[in-house]
Design an enzyme around this catalytic site. Structure first.
Site, PDB file in Angstrom:
ATOM      1  N   CYS A 130      38.217 -27.245 -16.036  1.00 27.73           N
ATOM      2  CA  CYS A 130      39.437 -26.740 -16.669  1.00 27.73           C
ATOM      3  C   CYS A 130      40.633 -27.359 -15.955  1.00 27.73           C
ATOM      4  CB  CYS A 130      39.470 -25.213 -16.696  1.00 27.73           C
ATOM      5  SG  CYS A 130      39.514 -24.412 -15.077  1.00 27.73           S
ATOM      6  N   ARG A 134      39.028 -20.383 -15.774  1.00 23.62           N
ATOM      7  CA  ARG A 134      37.937 -20.562 -16.730  1.00 23.62           C
ATOM      8  C   ARG A 134      36.696 -21.229 -16.141  1.00 23.62           C
ATOM      9  NH1 ARG A 134      41.647 -23.672 -20.875  1.00 23.62           N
ATOM     10  NH2 ARG A 134      42.478 -24.297 -18.839  1.00 23.62           N
ATOM     11  N   ASP A 193      43.472 -20.559 -22.308  1.00 27.66           N
ATOM     12  CA  ASP A 193      43.775 -20.393 -20.887  1.00 27.66           C
ATOM     13  C   ASP A 193      44.377 -19.001 -20.679  1.00 27.66           C
ATOM     14  OD1 ASP A 193      44.584 -20.529 -18.289  1.00 27.66           O
ATOM     15  OD2 ASP A 193      45.466 -22.518 -18.468  1.00 27.66           O
TER      16      ASP A 193
HETATM   17  P1  4NP Z   1      42.417 -22.545 -15.456  1.00 34.60           P
HETATM   18  O1  4NP Z   1      43.805 -21.777 -15.570  1.00 34.60           O
HETATM   19  O2  4NP Z   1      42.681 -23.979 -15.905  1.00 34.60           O
HETATM   20  O3  4NP Z   1      41.524 -21.812 -16.387  1.00 34.60           O
HETATM   21  O4  4NP Z   1      41.994 -22.470 -14.014  1.00 34.60           O
HETATM   22  C1  4NP Z   1      44.971 -22.241 -14.927  1.00 34.60           C
HETATM   23  C2  4NP Z   1      45.228 -21.877 -13.645  1.00 34.60           C
HETATM   24  C3  4NP Z   1      46.381 -22.310 -13.007  1.00 34.60           C
HETATM   25  C4  4NP Z   1      47.276 -23.113 -13.689  1.00 34.60           C
HETATM   26  C5  4NP Z   1      47.020 -23.488 -14.986  1.00 34.60           C
HETATM   27  C6  4NP Z   1      45.859 -23.056 -15.618  1.00 34.60           C
HETATM   28  N1  4NP Z   1      48.481 -23.536 -13.056  1.00 34.60           N
HETATM   29  O5  4NP Z   1      49.308 -24.176 -13.725  1.00 34.60           O
HETATM   30  O6  4NP Z   1      48.667 -23.264 -11.873  1.00 34.60           O
END
Ligand code: 4NP
Length: 147
Positions: free
Chosen positions: A3, A9, A117
């Site tokens: 991800c 995720r 997300d």
């Molecule tokens: P992930 O969610 O891709 O599912 O881990 C996110 C976690 C952090 C960030 C973006 C998406 N961020 O911009 O910090």
């Protein structure tokens, strides 16, 4: 399992798939296409939703996706189309491109659905993510266990 941040995720996807496969036969890992959270544990909300279903993902630590993973692993499951684009950009040949799959295509082939997300949303986003990833990893594990 890939991800963006490797804290919401993909850690859950990693934990779920590991729980459905024999660890002596399969290597499962996760990574993020972004490096902001490298070394951090999963988001507390992802740890909590996993815990609700008796799955412990708290010991995982975020890593940054490296192009060598495209050689090392047989399958690269990405959570959304943006992850897909980022990973494909690192591929060096058609063989590597073919390894990269949108994870929800495993339950709804050709639909090109994203795992939304949940990072900026509420707790219901984490429950929905759990249900989607539980289904997708069930399908993946059933297929791998039949091979
Ligand atoms: P992930 O969610 O891709 O599912 O881990 C996110 C976690 C952090 C960030 C973006 C998406 N961020 O911009 O910090």
């Amino acid at each position: 399992m890939v991800c963006l941040g490797n804290i919401c995720r993909s850690p859950l996807a990693e934990g779920l798939l590991k729980s459905k496969l024999d660890s002596s036969q399969f290597e499962v890992d996760s990574a993020g296409t972004g490096a902001w959270h490298v070394g951090n544990p999963p988001d507390p909300r992802s740890i909590a939703i996993a815990d609700k279903y008796d799955l412990d993902i708290s010991m995982q630590r975020a890593t940054h996706f490296h192009y060598s993973f495209l050689d090392h692993y047989d399958y690269i499951f990405v959570m959304d189309k943006s992850n897909y684009k980022d990973v494909i950009n690192l591929a060096e040949n058609e063989d590597q491109i073919q390894k990269v799959k949108l994870i929800l295509n495993e339950i709804n082939p050709e639909k090109k659905q994203d795992v939304p997300d949940p990072y900026y949303g509420g707790a219901d986003g984490f429950e929905k993510m759990y249900q989607l990833l539980d289904q997708a990893t069930h399908t993946i594990a059933s297929r791998l266990n039949r091979k």
